[in-house]
Design an enzyme around this catalytic site. Structure first.
Site, PDB file in Angstrom:
ATOM      1  N   THR A   1       1.389   3.467   2.255  1.00  0.00           N
ATOM      2  CA  THR A   1       2.124   3.790   3.287  1.00  0.00           C
ATOM      3  C   THR A   1       3.379   3.086   3.595  1.00  0.00           C
ATOM      4  O   THR A   1       4.321   3.378   3.886  1.00  0.00           O
ATOM      5  CB  THR A   1       1.256   3.912   4.713  1.00  0.00           C
ATOM      6  OG1 THR A   1      -0.306   4.579   4.074  1.00  0.00           O
ATOM      7  CG2 THR A   1       1.434   4.533   5.816  1.00  0.00           C
TER       8      THR A   1
ATOM      9  N   LYS B   1      -7.144   6.803   9.503  1.00  0.00           N
ATOM     10  CA  LYS B   1      -7.650   5.576   9.350  1.00  0.00           C
ATOM     11  C   LYS B   1      -8.201   5.153  10.733  1.00  0.00           C
ATOM     12  O   LYS B   1      -8.508   3.968  11.046  1.00  0.00           O
ATOM     13  CB  LYS B   1      -6.409   4.684   9.134  1.00  0.00           C
ATOM     14  CG  LYS B   1      -5.591   5.032   7.620  1.00  0.00           C
ATOM     15  CD  LYS B   1      -6.558   4.735   6.418  1.00  0.00           C
ATOM     16  CE  LYS B   1      -5.942   4.757   5.352  1.00  0.00           C
ATOM     17  NZ  LYS B   1      -4.872   4.076   5.076  1.00  0.00           N
TER      18      LYS B   1
ATOM     19  N   LYS C   1      -8.034  -4.521   6.603  1.00  0.00           N
ATOM     20  CA  LYS C   1      -6.855  -4.613   5.525  1.00  0.00           C
ATOM     21  C   LYS C   1      -7.522  -5.176   4.414  1.00  0.00           C
ATOM     22  O   LYS C   1      -8.481  -5.862   4.276  1.00  0.00           O
ATOM     23  CB  LYS C   1      -5.637  -5.027   6.139  1.00  0.00           C
ATOM     24  CG  LYS C   1      -4.855  -4.446   7.462  1.00  0.00           C
ATOM     25  CD  LYS C   1      -3.469  -5.106   7.647  1.00  0.00           C
ATOM     26  CE  LYS C   1      -2.650  -5.472   6.533  1.00  0.00           C
ATOM     27  NZ  LYS C   1      -2.197  -4.337   5.505  1.00  0.00           N
ATOM     28  N   GLY C   2      -6.661  -5.159   3.370  1.00  0.00           N
ATOM     29  CA  GLY C   2      -6.987  -5.430   2.049  1.00  0.00           C
ATOM     30  C   GLY C   2      -7.641  -4.406   0.966  1.00  0.00           C
ATOM     31  O   GLY C   2      -7.831  -4.960  -0.164  1.00  0.00           O
TER      32      GLY C   2
ATOM     33  N   ASP D   1      -6.181  -0.130   6.536  1.00  0.00           N
ATOM     34  CA  ASP D   1      -7.556   0.767   5.860  1.00  0.00           C
ATOM     35  C   ASP D   1      -8.352   1.416   7.039  1.00  0.00           C
ATOM     36  O   ASP D   1      -8.871   2.568   7.073  1.00  0.00           O
ATOM     37  CB  ASP D   1      -8.498  -0.122   5.131  1.00  0.00           C
ATOM     38  CG  ASP D   1      -7.683  -0.584   3.870  1.00  0.00           C
ATOM     39  OD1 ASP D   1      -7.159   0.199   2.914  1.00  0.00           O
ATOM     40  OD2 ASP D   1      -7.576  -1.940   3.630  1.00  0.00           O
TER      41      ASP D   1
ATOM     42  N   GLU E   1      -0.546 -10.578   3.362  1.00  0.00           N
ATOM     43  CA  GLU E   1      -0.125  -9.832   4.555  1.00  0.00           C
ATOM     44  C   GLU E   1      -0.480 -10.505   5.959  1.00  0.00           C
ATOM     45  O   GLU E   1       0.267 -10.290   6.714  1.00  0.00           O
ATOM     46  CB  GLU E   1      -1.193  -8.423   4.556  1.00  0.00           C
ATOM     47  CG  GLU E   1      -0.569  -7.588   3.547  1.00  0.00           C
ATOM     48  CD  GLU E   1      -1.608  -6.488   3.191  1.00  0.00           C
ATOM     49  OE1 GLU E   1      -1.036  -5.246   2.482  1.00  0.00           O
ATOM     50  OE2 GLU E   1      -2.768  -6.403   3.522  1.00  0.00           O
TER      51      GLU E   1
ATOM     52  N   GLY F   1       0.860  -1.201  -0.143  1.00  0.00           N
ATOM     53  CA  GLY F   1      -0.167  -0.120   0.096  1.00  0.00           C
ATOM     54  C   GLY F   1       0.941   1.320   0.068  1.00  0.00           C
ATOM     55  O   GLY F   1       2.086   1.296   0.096  1.00  0.00           O
TER      56      GLY F   1
HETATM   57  C1  5RP Z   1      -3.215  -3.667   1.088  1.00  0.00           C
HETATM   58  C2  5RP Z   1      -3.618  -3.064   2.395  1.00  0.00           C
HETATM   59  C3  5RP Z   1      -3.246  -1.614   2.933  1.00  0.00           C
HETATM   60  O1  5RP Z   1      -2.251  -1.790   3.981  1.00  0.00           O
HETATM   61  C4  5RP Z   1      -4.340  -0.818   3.000  1.00  0.00           C
HETATM   62  O2  5RP Z   1      -4.995  -0.833   1.960  1.00  0.00           O
HETATM   63  C5  5RP Z   1      -3.884   0.604   3.303  1.00  0.00           C
HETATM   64  O3  5RP Z   1      -3.357   1.171   2.125  1.00  0.00           O
HETATM   65  P1  5RP Z   1      -2.812   2.601   2.001  1.00  0.00           P
HETATM   66  O4  5RP Z   1      -1.503   2.709   3.096  1.00  0.00           O
HETATM   67  O5  5RP Z   1      -2.484   2.775   0.590  1.00  0.00           O
HETATM   68  O6  5RP Z   1      -3.709   3.585   2.626  1.00  0.00           O
HETATM   69  O7  5RP Z   1      -4.145  -3.682   3.458  1.00  0.00           O
HETATM   70  O8  5RP Z   1      -3.964  -5.001   1.132  1.00  0.00           O
END
Ligand code: 5RP
Length: 239
Positions: A31, A123, A96-97, A86, A105, A29
Site C-alpha cells: 500500500t 485491515k 505492523k511489521g 496489517d 517504521e 509494503g
Molecule cells: C511493513 C508493514 C506494512 O505496512 C504492512 O505489512 C502492510 O503491508 P501491505 O500494505 O503490503 O498490506 O508494516 O512492515
C-alpha cells in the site's frame, strides 16, 4: 473493485494531505508503494518534498521513481508519515511489521508530527490479533527471548505459536540485521498491556503494536474511501 485499486484509492486520498516543502516519512509494503508511485508523479510535476524511507525496499523504489530522499539523521523531525498496516482497530491501534520493517517504521512514525495509515477495508478489525504479531528480536539469546515472550503472554492470558520468520529457507533478517518472531496469540484484548510487557524484555528490539502513533486512517473499500480519526479525537504530536 480489486484489492490493488483500493490501495491506490487510499494512497491517493493520503496524497491530498501532502503539501509543498513537507518532510515525509514513507512507509513500507504494497500500500505504501502505491503511495510512492503517486507521490513520484507529483514530484515530477514539481512538488517539493523530502522523504525519509522506512526500509531499504522503499528507498530503492523512491530512488527508482525520483522521490528525493534523506536519512532520518538528516531530517530528524518530520511533518507527516504515511504508511500501511496489517491491522487497524477503531482506536487506531495497529499491528505492523508484516513486511518486516516495523522498527524503522516505528522510529519514523514517532519522529513525525502526524502519521496517516492507509489501508483497504480488510485491515480494519474490532480487536487486534487475527494477524500474527511481528516481534523484532536480537539474534543473540533468541531462545531466551522467545521464552520471555511466552512468559509475558501467559501472564496476560495469551498463548499460541511463536514462529521465527524465514525467507528463502534462511532466517529472515530485518534491515537492522535482527530476526522476527511472528506470535499467533489470537485476539489481544489489552494491547497496551502486551506492548508494555514486551517492552520490558531485553532481547525484544521492537514489536508491531503501534499505539498512539496514528492520527488518521484512510480506509478504502467497495463503497469508497473514508477517513477514521482516532476515537479520542486527538491529533498526535509525538515529538
Ligand atoms: C511493513 C508493514 C506494512 O505496512 C504492512 O505489512 C502492510 O503491508 P501491505 O500494505 O503490503 O498490506 O508494516 O512492515
Amino acid at each position: 473493485m480489486d484489492a490493488r485499486q483500493m490501495k491506490i484509492d487510499a494512497a491517493a486520498e493520503a496524497l491530498r494531505h501532502v503539501e509543498n516543502g513537507m518532510r515525509l516519512g514513507i512507509g513500507t509494503g504494497s500500500t505504501a508503494e502505491e503511495f510512492v508511485r503517486l507521490l513520484a508523479e507529483r514530484v515530477a510535476e514539481g512538488l517539493a518534498v523530502r522523504g525519509v524511507p522506512t526500509s531499504e525496499r522503499t528507498a530503492r523504489l523512491c530512488l527508482e521513481l525520483g522521490v528525493p530522499l534523506n536519512s532520518l539523521d538528516e531530517l530528524p523531525e518530520l511533518d507527516l508519515t504515511i504508511d500501511g498496516a496489517d491491522e487497524v482497530d477503531s482506536r487506531l491501534r495497529l499491528i505492523k511489521g508484516g513486511g518486516g520493517a516495523l522498527l524503522r517504521e516505528k522510529i519514523v512514525a514517532a519522529a513525525s508530527r502526524r502519521m496517516i495509515v492507509i489501508a483497504d477495508e480488510s485491515k480494519v478489525v474490532e480487536t487486534l490479533g487475527r494477524f500474527p504479531l511481528p516481534i523484532e528480536v536480537n539474534p543473540f539469546g533468541l531462545s531466551a527471548t522467545r521464552i520471555a515472550i511466552e512468559r509475558v503472554a501467559t501472564q496476560l492470558g495469551l498463548s499460541g505459536d511463536i514462529v521465527q520468520r524465514a525467507h528463502n529457507d534462511a532466517p529472515f533478517r530485518t534491515d537492522g540485521g535482527h530476526f522476527i518472531l511472528d506470535a499467533s496469540f489470537g485476539l489481544i484484548p489489552d494491547a497496551e498491556a502486551l506492548a508494555n510487557e514486551l517492552n520490558t524484555i531485553p532481547g525484544v528490539v521492537e514489536h508491531g503494536l503501534f499505539i498512539n502513533l496514528a492520527s488518521y486512517a484512510i480506509i478504502a473499500g467497495q463503497a469508497g474511501v473514508r477517513t477514521m480519526p482516532r476515537a479520542d479525537n486527538q491529533e498526535t504530536d509525538t515529538r
